[in-house]
Motif scaffolding. Sequence first.
Motif, PDB file in Angstrom:
ATOM      1  N   PHE A  23      18.531  36.503  74.100  1.00 44.01           N
ATOM      2  CA  PHE A  23      18.381  37.135  72.784  1.00 44.01           C
ATOM      3  C   PHE A  23      18.243  38.665  72.870  1.00 44.01           C
ATOM      4  O   PHE A  23      18.958  39.380  72.169  1.00 44.01           O
ATOM      5  N   ALA A  62      20.950  41.165  71.228  1.00 41.11           N
ATOM      6  CA  ALA A  62      20.530  42.086  70.171  1.00 41.11           C
ATOM      7  C   ALA A  62      20.782  43.529  70.611  1.00 41.11           C
ATOM      8  O   ALA A  62      21.267  44.351  69.833  1.00 41.11           O
ATOM      9  N   PHE A  87      21.848  42.797  63.864  1.00 36.92           N
ATOM     10  CA  PHE A  87      22.119  41.521  64.537  1.00 36.92           C
ATOM     11  C   PHE A  87      21.003  40.530  64.239  1.00 36.92           C
ATOM     12  O   PHE A  87      21.247  39.354  63.951  1.00 36.92           O
ATOM     13  N   ILE A  88      19.778  41.031  64.276  1.00 42.05           N
ATOM     14  CA  ILE A  88      18.630  40.138  64.076  1.00 42.05           C
ATOM     15  C   ILE A  88      18.635  39.550  62.670  1.00 42.05           C
ATOM     16  O   ILE A  88      18.372  38.362  62.477  1.00 42.05           O
ATOM     17  N   TYR A 103      21.206  36.906  62.608  1.00 42.74           N
ATOM     18  CA  TYR A 103      20.699  35.789  63.409  1.00 42.74           C
ATOM     19  C   TYR A 103      19.752  34.922  62.577  1.00 42.74           C
ATOM     20  O   TYR A 103      19.853  33.697  62.566  1.00 42.74           O
ATOM     21  N   CYS A 125      21.623  32.798  60.240  1.00 47.14           N
ATOM     22  CA  CYS A 125      22.257  31.649  60.918  1.00 47.14           C
ATOM     23  C   CYS A 125      21.255  30.546  61.218  1.00 47.14           C
ATOM     24  O   CYS A 125      21.562  29.354  61.072  1.00 47.14           O
ATOM     25  N   CYS A 134      28.628  38.805  64.064  1.00 46.86           N
ATOM     26  CA  CYS A 134      28.251  37.591  63.328  1.00 46.86           C
ATOM     27  C   CYS A 134      28.419  36.362  64.205  1.00 46.86           C
ATOM     28  O   CYS A 134      27.545  35.496  64.276  1.00 46.86           O
ATOM     29  N   ALA A 153      25.846  36.089  66.831  1.00 46.47           N
ATOM     30  CA  ALA A 153      24.562  35.645  66.287  1.00 46.47           C
ATOM     31  C   ALA A 153      24.569  34.130  66.071  1.00 46.47           C
ATOM     32  O   ALA A 153      23.586  33.441  66.351  1.00 46.47           O
ATOM     33  N   GLN A 201      24.339  32.414  69.433  1.00 57.10           N
ATOM     34  CA  GLN A 201      22.986  32.571  69.964  1.00 57.10           C
ATOM     35  C   GLN A 201      22.014  31.613  69.271  1.00 57.10           C
ATOM     36  O   GLN A 201      21.151  31.032  69.903  1.00 57.10           O
ATOM     37  N   SER A 202      22.182  31.431  67.953  1.00 54.54           N
ATOM     38  CA  SER A 202      21.227  30.561  67.257  1.00 54.54           C
ATOM     39  C   SER A 202      21.363  29.123  67.759  1.00 54.54           C
ATOM     40  O   SER A 202      20.370  28.435  67.945  1.00 54.54           O
ATOM     41  N   SER A 207      19.896  28.933  71.356  1.00 50.84           N
ATOM     42  CA  SER A 207      18.449  29.085  71.371  1.00 50.84           C
ATOM     43  C   SER A 207      17.727  27.875  70.803  1.00 50.84           C
ATOM     44  O   SER A 207      16.644  27.516  71.247  1.00 50.84           O
ATOM     45  N   THR A 210      12.098  31.347  66.746  1.00 52.68           N
ATOM     46  CA  THR A 210      12.495  32.657  66.276  1.00 52.68           C
ATOM     47  C   THR A 210      11.393  33.683  66.537  1.00 52.68           C
ATOM     48  O   THR A 210      11.660  34.815  66.944  1.00 52.68           O
TER      49      THR A 210
END
Length: 452
Positions: free
Chosen positions: A30, A34, A42-43, A46, A49, A215, A218, A221-222, A225, A258
């Motif tokens: 992350f 970022a 980005f955050i 994220y 998402c 996008c 992100a 990544q979601s 994660s 998160t």
Amino acid sequence: MSERANFGSRLGVILATAGSAVGLGNVWRFPYMAGQNGGAAFIVIYLFCVLMLGIPCMVSEFIIGRNAQANTARAYAHASGGNKFWTAVGAMGVITGFLITSYYAVISGWCLQYIYASGVGELKGDASYVKEYFNNFMTDPVLPLFWTVVFFAATHFIITRGVRGGIEKASKLLMPLLFVLLLVIVGASCMLPGAGKGIEFMLLPDFSKVDGNVCLGALGQSFYSLSIGMGCLCTYASYFSRETTLLKSAVQISLIDTLVAILAGLMIFPAAFSAGIEADAGPSLIFITLPTVFQQAFASMPFIGNIVALMFYALLALAALTSLISLHEVSTAFFHEELHIRRRWAATIVSVGCGIIGCCCSLSLGAWDGLQFFGMPLFDFFDYVTGQIFLPVGGFLTCLFIAWRMDRQVVRDQFTNWGTVSLGFYNVYLLLMKFVCPLAILAIFLHQMGVF
Ligand code: TRP
């Protein structure tokens, strides 16, 4: 069904599943994503998402898993009435899990080496020294293998204690510990001179830098994660009780995940800005940039710097351990139930199998650099095919499965705990599953394959 293991308490469910979600993805991936994609903007994307795609997809895996009370392959078979295609989709999750387990343990092993190195003060020197240190270590034919094996041994030990006595107990101990360590380092990092710039980088979005790539990054990544896309959550959900409310749990787990990611950012960026180091170093951020950051940030108190570095890598190793346990469990549950062998033997097959593949991955970075697929070392190849292909495809098919194939009444019963909790959000959830999630995932997937 009555003899099947399950988590003993609500807290156990949340902490074990959050333990799966919180891992290298939060602390290693992350911050570098970022950092490379413009920070705060980005955050924000994220977070969007996680809310719109991550949580609904998590609920879907929970529904499939708890409905079947079985490993991933059998769960898909069960809900599709034994359909071959859907059984294969479930089995694909097991294979993906096997591959991720292998290389995830290698990176986890690097953390152990860094704990040792910070402890004995081996990481002292300028940026080029640390870079060389990392490269020498990573390409060494023996040392990374040693740490990979150590990491597998720890995972194996916990897995063989079972679901309640091993996974749940370990998570209840490790997760709070991780949180405390995280807060201590965030505090130390934010008190450094010039830390304000790093906090600004994380909190003040500049949307001018946002493009399709940001996008899609992100979104990917979601999923990574939150452990979505390969039946990991499905396997854990098979240990949930009938009382566990799926939506509420998914929301709580996503919040924890998160929060940890944001805290990881608040730990790294203020220190990096304070030391005058760029935040966009990429995947090496944590193993090459960060040791230098710690040294420079704590130049006037090197002893404290050492302790903070040691705590940081210990934290990363703990986070990785609870995630690796969840990845390992996917295959362990599969072998245990499908081959009708003892859990201990199933776990041994996975530990030894993944251990051997993991060692090959590690060697492909140095000693056996001929071990390449499609021009990538085995290590990168596994990371690529699992993260960029298997996970999005798995997530996509899961959405379609829930929305168009599974018995609607079963979905509804699982969502509302057989009518005991309110239907709130059920329609929104169905809408997201039918259209929004599959289309969004299809978009990342096609993008990553270079279609647009
Ligand atoms: N989510 C974990 C992390 O952030 C990694 C992980 C565990 C994972 N299980 C997974 C990723 C299943 C994808 C699928 O590090």
